[in-house]
Enzyme design. Structure first.
Site, PDB file in Angstrom:
ATOM      1  N   THR A 111       0.873  -1.173   0.000  1.00 49.01           N
ATOM      2  CA  THR A 111       0.000   0.000   0.000  1.00 49.01           C
ATOM      3  C   THR A 111       0.909   1.220   0.000  1.00 49.01           C
ATOM      4  OG1 THR A 111      -1.791  -1.129   1.166  1.00 49.01           O
ATOM      5  CG2 THR A 111      -1.768   1.265   1.256  1.00 49.01           C
ATOM      6  N   LYS A 186      -7.335   1.441  -3.326  1.00 53.05           N
ATOM      7  CA  LYS A 186      -7.026   1.044  -1.951  1.00 53.05           C
ATOM      8  C   LYS A 186      -7.289   2.194  -0.991  1.00 53.05           C
ATOM      9  CE  LYS A 186      -5.515  -1.368   1.530  1.00 53.05           C
ATOM     10  NZ  LYS A 186      -4.226  -2.050   1.621  1.00 53.05           N
ATOM     11  N   LYS A 254      -0.380   5.201   8.488  1.00 48.30           N
ATOM     12  CA  LYS A 254       0.408   5.356   7.265  1.00 48.30           C
ATOM     13  C   LYS A 254      -0.499   5.444   6.054  1.00 48.30           C
ATOM     14  CE  LYS A 254       1.960   2.049   4.875  1.00 48.30           C
ATOM     15  NZ  LYS A 254       1.593   1.334   3.602  1.00 48.30           N
TER      16      LYS A 254
END
Length: 301
Positions: A111, A186, A254
């Site tokens: 990711t 995502k 994050k």
């Protein structure tokens, strides 16, 4: 953990030479599914002992650098930490692009940002290679059970080549657009999760204050319009104050940082996401950096 993973049935696809870079809680079982599917797998991990442990469990071989792991591979998969980690394993002094053969595909399950995906896609094309951004959803359990959802960005031809191979470790592998689109999808996923978990946390905290048996209530409302994956899989563990599994708060922060950076670029307004990000910062201050994301409820106790 991985030895107990279920045996899966695989479609008849040719055995390929593949590499897997990054054997964390996601990459370790993902690479294992590729080996179980009959592919010849070479692995690389920054901590070499982890790679040796993987080889002892699944066979294949370990390489000392990403370039050596990628040498001769038809497809190079990766699942590392962030943009900087990804650039290092791809473009570094001993990066994968230095070892990959012409026409090979790099499929990145990290990711990361859409920006780095586009950067590496362009760098790959200049070298006669292919790069796909292919982040995953489903968490550690999805990786162990081969039940991940993979959202891919990049060119159609290399996607069609990797899709049947990637299905060894996923229940769905879908191309959602050009380079960077997988990472953007995502981000949409993480926005949804952040709001759902906060709503579930508030609902449980409210119900407990009202004196309800919240496990019973979750059973009841889980059969109606409020049902969600988060409710089914995290509701009762939130009631039990169990936060020692799943996706860590540090990782979610994050990811939400990537989301908010992208929103600043594209002008999207994300007031709830920005607020939940700050709530996760509160959980970090409480010492919950490695707690599961459902630990948002601890702020309300």
């Amino acid at each position: 953990m991985n030895a107990a993973a279920p045996i899966r049935s695989y479609d008849a696809i040719p055995s390929l030479h593949v590499a897997f870079l990054g054997l964390g809680v996601m990459g370790y079982p993902m690479a294992g599914h590729l080996a179980r599917a009959g592919h010849s797998v070479t692995v690389y991990n920054r901590t070499a002992a982890k790679a040796q442990a993987w080889v002892a469990e699944y066979g294949g071989r370990a390489a000392a650098t990403p370039a050596l792991a990628a040498a001769g591979a038809d497809i190079v998969f990766a699942c590392v930490g962030n943009d900087d980690d990804l650039r290092a394993v791809v473009l570094g002094e001993h990066g994968a692009f230095k070892g990959m053969k012409a026409g090979a595909i790099f499929a990145d399950h990290t990711t990361a940002s859409a920006e780095v995906a586009r950067e590496l896609h362009a760098a790959a094309l200049a070298l006669g290679l292919h790069f796909l951004d292919a982040p995953v959803s489903g968490g550690q359990a999805g990786a162990v059970n081969g039940a991940l959802t993979v959202m891919c960005g990049g060119d159609a031809a290399p996607f069609e080549r990797i899709q049947p191979v990637t299905l060894a470790m996923a229940k769905a592998v879908t191309r959602v657009g050009e380079s960077g689109a997988g990472q953007l999808a995502k981000m949409v996923n993480q926005i949804c999760i952040a709001g759902l978990v906060q709503g579930l946390a508030e609902a449980i905290a409210f119900g407990e204050k009202a004196g309800l048996d919240m496990k019973q209530v979750l059973d009841v409302i889980g059969k109606g319009a409020a049902q969600s994956w988060q409710m089914d899989n995290r509701g009762k563990t939130m009631v039990d104050k169990q936060f020692n599994f799943g996706f860590a708060v540090d990782w979610m922060r994050k990811d939400l940082g990537l989301v908010l950076d992208e929103a600043r670029r594209n002008g999207a307004r994300l007031p709830v996401t920005a607020l939940v990000d700050q709530f996760y910062a509160d959980v970090q201050v409480q010492g919950g950096q490695r707690w599961d994301t459902s630990s948002l409820i601890t702020r309300l106790k």
